[in-house]
Enzyme design. Structure first.
Site, PDB file in Angstrom:
ATOM      1  N   HIS A  47      -4.232   1.348   7.634  1.00 43.90           N
ATOM      2  CA  HIS A  47      -2.939   1.825   7.708  1.00 43.90           C
ATOM      3  C   HIS A  47      -2.953   2.890   6.672  1.00 43.90           C
ATOM      4  O   HIS A  47      -2.290   4.067   7.044  1.00 43.90           O
ATOM      5  CB  HIS A  47      -2.048   0.783   7.390  1.00 43.90           C
ATOM      6  CG  HIS A  47      -0.502   1.275   7.342  1.00 43.90           C
ATOM      7  ND1 HIS A  47       0.395   0.736   8.030  1.00 43.90           N
ATOM      8  CD2 HIS A  47       0.141   2.134   6.541  1.00 43.90           C
ATOM      9  CE1 HIS A  47       1.583   1.205   7.824  1.00 43.90           C
ATOM     10  NE2 HIS A  47       1.451   2.086   6.969  1.00 43.90           N
ATOM     11  N   HIS A  78      -2.597   7.240   7.069  1.00 41.63           N
ATOM     12  CA  HIS A  78      -1.498   8.242   6.334  1.00 41.63           C
ATOM     13  C   HIS A  78      -2.288   9.664   6.116  1.00 41.63           C
ATOM     14  O   HIS A  78      -1.600  10.529   6.093  1.00 41.63           O
ATOM     15  CB  HIS A  78      -1.017   7.627   5.282  1.00 41.63           C
ATOM     16  CG  HIS A  78       0.494   6.694   5.535  1.00 41.63           C
ATOM     17  ND1 HIS A  78       1.486   7.169   6.005  1.00 41.63           N
ATOM     18  CD2 HIS A  78       0.585   5.261   5.437  1.00 41.63           C
ATOM     19  CE1 HIS A  78       2.323   6.106   6.217  1.00 41.63           C
ATOM     20  NE2 HIS A  78       1.909   4.819   5.691  1.00 41.63           N
ATOM     21  N   CYS A 138       6.215  -0.069   7.163  1.00 43.07           N
ATOM     22  CA  CYS A 138       5.849   0.995   6.386  1.00 43.07           C
ATOM     23  C   CYS A 138       7.023   1.462   5.476  1.00 43.07           C
ATOM     24  O   CYS A 138       8.243   1.616   6.199  1.00 43.07           O
ATOM     25  CB  CYS A 138       5.289   2.236   7.135  1.00 43.07           C
ATOM     26  SG  CYS A 138       4.795   3.752   6.152  1.00 43.07           S
ATOM     27  N   LEU A 139       6.640   1.693   4.224  1.00 44.03           N
ATOM     28  CA  LEU A 139       7.808   2.384   3.246  1.00 44.03           C
ATOM     29  C   LEU A 139       8.260   3.710   3.939  1.00 44.03           C
ATOM     30  O   LEU A 139       9.754   4.090   3.629  1.00 44.03           O
ATOM     31  CB  LEU A 139       7.474   2.404   1.896  1.00 44.03           C
ATOM     32  CG  LEU A 139       6.879   1.316   1.058  1.00 44.03           C
ATOM     33  CD1 LEU A 139       6.389   1.320  -0.218  1.00 44.03           C
ATOM     34  CD2 LEU A 139       8.312   0.197   1.064  1.00 44.03           C
ATOM     35  N   GLN A 152       3.045   9.971   1.272  1.00 50.29           N
ATOM     36  CA  GLN A 152       4.263   9.342   1.218  1.00 50.29           C
ATOM     37  C   GLN A 152       5.227   9.690   0.186  1.00 50.29           C
ATOM     38  O   GLN A 152       6.444   9.319   0.084  1.00 50.29           O
ATOM     39  CB  GLN A 152       4.002   7.811   1.495  1.00 50.29           C
ATOM     40  CG  GLN A 152       3.435   7.152   2.824  1.00 50.29           C
ATOM     41  CD  GLN A 152       3.330   5.635   2.714  1.00 50.29           C
ATOM     42  OE1 GLN A 152       2.513   5.391   2.284  1.00 50.29           O
ATOM     43  NE2 GLN A 152       4.347   5.116   3.140  1.00 50.29           N
ATOM     44  N   GLY A 163       0.878  -1.210  -0.047  1.00 50.04           N
ATOM     45  CA  GLY A 163      -0.007  -0.063  -0.016  1.00 50.04           C
ATOM     46  C   GLY A 163       0.925   1.322  -0.039  1.00 50.04           C
ATOM     47  O   GLY A 163       2.053   0.978   0.357  1.00 50.04           O
TER      48      GLY A 163
HETATM   49 NI    NI Z   1       2.670   3.129   5.539  1.00 50.76          NI
END
Ligand code: NI
Length: 153
Positions: free
Chosen positions: A130, A134, A88-89, A50, A45
């Site tokens: 999640h 964000h 998470c990235l 992000q 995701g």
């Molecule tokens: Ni994330």
């Protein structure tokens, strides 16, 4: 590929703006770039903050499909919650256990501008929660227990 914003960064903490026109050329150009970035980075995701854009778009890779959710809103949540591991990235090499609703229903606009409603459970429900977090400036590390660092080899 787009650059991933890494924690700490103020853009990850802002409430993202609603998309007014899902069919605008900016949005339509961004969607495949977000999908490509998610897949290259091996994420399941990715939310627009992000990649440095404070707007309400998320992409999710689920069962060989790429779901695009514009202005997603969770409209139902199960009372039953469960713990599972998340990463998470934007928080590289960190993992932790997060309690999430087991089942949820989400309303959103898809990439063709159509309103959709989707129910999911388990991993899909977790990823949606999640990613929607964000959009509200919340990271999994805010909610996680037993945070641990796992270094890539
Ligand atoms: Ni994330």
């Amino acid at each position: 590929m787009l650059n991933i914003v890494v924690n700490p960064n103020q853009i990850l903490r802002k409430k993202a703006e609603k998309i007014k026109d899902p069919l605008s050329s900016d949005v339509q150009k961004l969607i495949p770039e977000m999908i490509e970035t998610m897949l290259v980075k091996d994420g399941i995701g990715l939310a627009a903050p992000q990649i440095g854009k404070s707007i309400r778009i998320v992409v999710i890779h689920h069962k060989d499909r790429d779901l695009v959710m514009i202005n997603p809103k969770i409209v139902r949540k199960s009372l039953i919650k469960e713990w599972d591991e998340e990463g998470c990235l934007s928080v590289p090499e960190v993992f932790g256990d997060v309690k999430r609703c087991k089942k949820i229903t989400v309303k959103y606009i898809d990439e063709s501008g159509k309103e959709q409603i989707l129910s999911g459970e388990g991993l899909l429900a977790r990823v949606i929660q999640h990613e929607v977090d964000h959009l509200d400036g919340v990271l999994f590390i805010d909610k996680a227990k037993n945070l641990r660092r796992i270094e890539n080899e």
